[in-house]
Design an enzyme around this catalytic site. Structure first.
Site, short mmCIF file in Angstrom:
data_model
loop_
_atom_site.label_atom_id
_atom_site.label_comp_id
_atom_site.label_asym_id
_atom_site.label_seq_id
_atom_site.Cartn_x
_atom_site.Cartn_y
_atom_site.Cartn_z
N GLY A 426 0.82 -1.20 0.00
CA GLY A 426 0.00 0.00 0.00
C GLY A 426 0.85 1.24 0.00
N GLY A 427 0.22 2.41 -0.09
CA GLY A 427 0.94 3.68 -0.09
C GLY A 427 1.63 3.93 1.24
N GLY A 429 2.51 1.13 3.57
CA GLY A 429 3.13 -0.03 4.16
C GLY A 429 2.84 -1.30 3.39
CB VAL A 431 -1.29 -6.19 3.17
CG1 VAL A 431 -2.36 -7.09 3.77
CG2 VAL A 431 -1.75 -4.75 3.17
CE LYS A 445 -2.57 -0.16 5.15
NZ LYS A 445 -3.63 0.68 4.58
CG ASP A 541 -6.14 4.79 -1.91
OD1 ASP A 541 -6.22 5.28 -3.06
OD2 ASP A 541 -5.21 4.03 -1.57
#
Length: 741
Positions: A426-427, A429, A431, A445, A541
């Site tokens: 993800g933007g 971090g 998962v 996450k 998002d």
């Protein structure tokens, strides 16, 4: 180095070169290994294989520029290559915009960089900087948009500022990993006053090596772009690999390609670019060359590998030993001492035994103290993130299915956060897939950063998010608060994302009713977050990669744990622009304020993906066809919608009226002004009605039965459709459906 502007217009196309300078050094294999004062180690080379590895990206060019030999990779000048660390240093230029007072116009230098498949930007060695007064600029990479706002407290800022964001310079101190492309852009809303342009006529943005950047204000007063001199270039560090996306096990067993780690005492490793080679501990040199890893003589480098006192150092392969001269013996502390009579030996032995016991006692006390310290640190993080408040609220509210996990539980579930368990990036971090002791599969996450305001409100927000319960929203099962950046635990969804379903490398047929159901369920989930959650939750998002699908393609909207709770203070603004390009609300880009209508805009782009089966932003397309939303709006304006529709659904004559209805709804969602867009509740209602009509053809239903299908919002009277609610089907669809009767 004085940093002036201009980034290079460089495409990383590493071209071969046959011209080799006569004065260049030649190794024992007949290959040129120097260009000017730059060493060219294997696997790189100035000649084809065997002088360079059998890969076009490692073939370089040595060219004379102004009488000086310079090394190039394509159009990029290379200043340094490190084979042991798999890094390359190159010179680039900055993107710029300058105001020309003679023409009263702004001129631009919009430069971009695209690396080969074996090279990526070093996330640890580079950062993004923006230079200029009132300059909002950002770098667009493969999947990220990162930038910042540079302001000036004074019209002409002080020289050698610290780049804090208010002194003509701002910076983003991290880059995403694995970036191979970036391009600089400026927001035209800033630096538009003649007063500012007269004092500081130019703005700049670029990626640059951290160690090479020193903020200076010389560039702010220049009136035209810089020339091509070396002092006006910016250094960038790149990581390279032998082959991208290949594991060490695959590299060793691949019969079609040669294994690159040919030196004795070398091993295979991986970095952000792919698989590379390293020398083993105790050895140094080039692992890509036979016998390239040579033993380190630790006895010569005595400061780094010391033998205490009078001890004699002896080098061994990969290590060293320390021994005492004749008549001396090595003590437990590694110091050589003269041998004495037995009485003295007894005293030394007794003292040594006591010392060992003392050291063991100190070590045990130290370990106990460290465990206590670690416990205190975890308690501190737990309290900072509002853990006590969350725990008390959970006890007071019976039946809350939310758990506070320990760090140890999540480490065991994910194999200590092993890279093989990563299922998404993800933007903010990564998962990970995990399995709890109970056998429940979860998605963990692990974020990278959190600001101070989020720390204070985190526990409160978790309690609110834990109460989100909707069949089409991924369930938040719990969180871990005893770490510096909290971790979130969600239910695991097994069948991938909507993005993979639409754009994956497969030929799976997706009928219109399936697409309409996915859109309807996603809209209902977002409408629930906007209208039914208390307080309302903004997703922030919305995109096809955040819409998950289970085994029967039931929709599950994810990543709402990183959502923004609807702010009570409408003047709250965000100054750092960061998000997913292609889905960003243009109104948000102008105002830096997120609203529920921002989610509506992003959902409109998802509707377009469902209709066209095209990606939201195509970097490789022509300039006017990169953005799917712009292509769609132009097609609607020119009445050429069918040109961009997916062939699977547009060739079915029965789908025409429904496609036009969905397209019209998408157009309303993509209105530039947020107030003109429908709410998510209105979008969900219309998609639900269209789905009901599609599932129950009018040819097989009488008016009374159709009324029961559509509910109170519609009634069928005398063979025609009449709206009795706040939302109606267009006359064209009604006419088309009437014809089908």
């Amino acid at each position: 180095m004085e940093l002036a502007r201009l980034l290079l217009v460089a495409v990383w196309v590493l071209a071969a070169a046959d011209v080799v300078p006569a004065a260049a050094q030649i190794d024992d294999t007949g290959c040129t290994r120097m260009c000017g004062d730059v060493d060219v180690p294997y696997p790189f080379g100035l000649e084809p294989p065997p002088c360079s590895i059998d890969n076009g990206t490692f073939h370089l060019n040595c060219t004379s520029v102004g009488g000086v030999q310079k090394l190039y990779s394509g159009t990029l000048e290379v200043t340094k290559i490190s084979a042991p660390y798999s890094k390359t240093w190159v010179k680039t230029r900055m993107s710029w915009q300058c105001f020309d007072q003679s023409t009263n116009q702004t001129i631009y230098g919009d430069w971009w960089l695209s690396l080969s498949h074996t090279h990526v930007l070093s996330a640890d060695d580079n950062k993004v900087i923006v230079l200029g007064c009132n300059s909002l600029a950002y770098m667009l990479s493969d999947t990220y948009t990162i930038g910042c706002l540079s302001k000036c407290d004074d019209i002409v800022p002080k020289v050698n500022s610290s780049c804090t964001g208010t002194d003509g310079c701002c910076q983003v101190n991290y880059l995403p990993r694995g970036v191979r492309y970036y391009r600089g852009f400026f927001n035209s809303l800033y630096n538009t006053t003649n007063h500012t342009w007269n004092k500081t006529p130019c703005n700049y943005v670029t990626v640059i090596e951290r160690a090479a950047f020193n903020s200076s204000t010389t560039y702010l007063t220049l009136t035209a772009p810089f020339d091509d001199r070396d002092e006006h270039t910016a250094p960038v560090v790149m990581e390279w690999a032998i082959r991208r996306g290949t594991t060490c096990q695959e590299a060793k067993t691949d019969k079609n390609t040669s294994y690159a780690c040919v030196s004795n005492n070398s091993y295979c490793a991986t970095n952000d670019a792919g698989y590379v080679c390293r020398c083993s501990d105790g050895y140094q040199g080039n692992p890509y060359v036979v016998d390239g890893c040579t033993d380190i003589d630790e006895c010569i480098e005595n400061l780094a590998y010391p033998c205490n006192g009078t001890a004699i150092c002896k080098n061994t392969p990969g290590s060293f030993t320390c021994s005492c001269p004749r008549g001396e013996s090595m003590s437990d502390g590694g110091v050589c001492m003269k041998k004495h009579r037995s009485i003295w030996m007894a005293l030394v032995l007794g003292a040594s035994t006591g010392l060992v016991i003392l050291v063991m006692a100190i070590a045990c006390a130290y370990l106990i103290q460290e465990r206590r310290k670690l416990h205190c640190i975890k308690q501190k993080y737990f309290q900072q993130h509002g853990g006590l408040l969350l725990f008390q609220e959970m006890r007071s509210q019976q039946g809350v299915s939310f758990k506070i996990f320990s760090e140890e539980e999540l480490q065991q579930a994910t194999g200590n956060f092993a890279e093989k368990e990563v299922i998404g990036h993800g933007g903010h971090g990564k998962v990970y897939k995990g399995v709890l002791k109970s056998g429940t599969e979860v998605a963990v996450k692990r974020c990278m950063t959190i600001d101070e305001q989020q720390k204070k409100e985190f526990g409160k927000e978790m309690l609110i998010l834990s109460q989100v319960n909707h069949r089409n929203i991924v369930k938040l099962l719990g969180c871990c608060l005893e770490v510096e950046v909290p971790m979130l635990v969600y239910e695991f969804i097994s069948n991938g994302t909507l993005f993979h379903l639409l754009h994956g490398n497969h030929s799976r047929h997706i009928p219109l009713d399936t697409r309409l159901r996915i859109a309807c369920e996603s809209a209902e989930a977002l409408a629930y977050l906007h209208s039914c959650a208390s307080p309302p939750i903004l997703h922030g998002d919305v995109k096809s990669t955040n819409i998950l699908l289970n085994g029967d393609l039931t929709t599950k909207v994810s990543d709402f744990g990183a959502s923004i709770l609807a702010p009570s203070d409408e003047s709250q603004f965000v100054t750092l622009v960061q998000g997913t390009y292609g889905y960003l609300d243009p109104e948000y880009m102008l105002t830096c304020q997120l609203t529920d209508k921002s989610d509506v805009y992003s959902f409109g782009v998802v509707l377009l993906e469902l209709l066209t089966r095209k990606v939201a932003f195509n970097l490789k397309g022509p300039e006017n066809e990169k953005s799917l939303s712009m292509v769609f709006l132009n097609a609607m304006k020119e009445n050429k919608l069918e040109d961009i529709l997916d062939d699977e659904i547009k060739n079915n004559i029965e789908n025409v009226e429904f496609i036009e209805e969905i397209a019209e709804l998408a157009r309303q969602c993509l209105e530039m002004c947020g107030v003109n867009r429908p709410s998510m509740k209105e979008v969900a209602d219309k998609l639900d009605r269209l789905r009901k009509v599609l599932q129950h053809p009018w040819a097989h239903k009488d008016p009374e039965e159709l009324n029961s299908l559509l509910g109170e919002s519609f009634s069928v009277n005398s063979g025609s459709l009449v709206s009795t609610g706040n939302f109606s089907i267009t006359k064209k669809v009604a006419k088309g459906l009437e014809t089908r009767r």
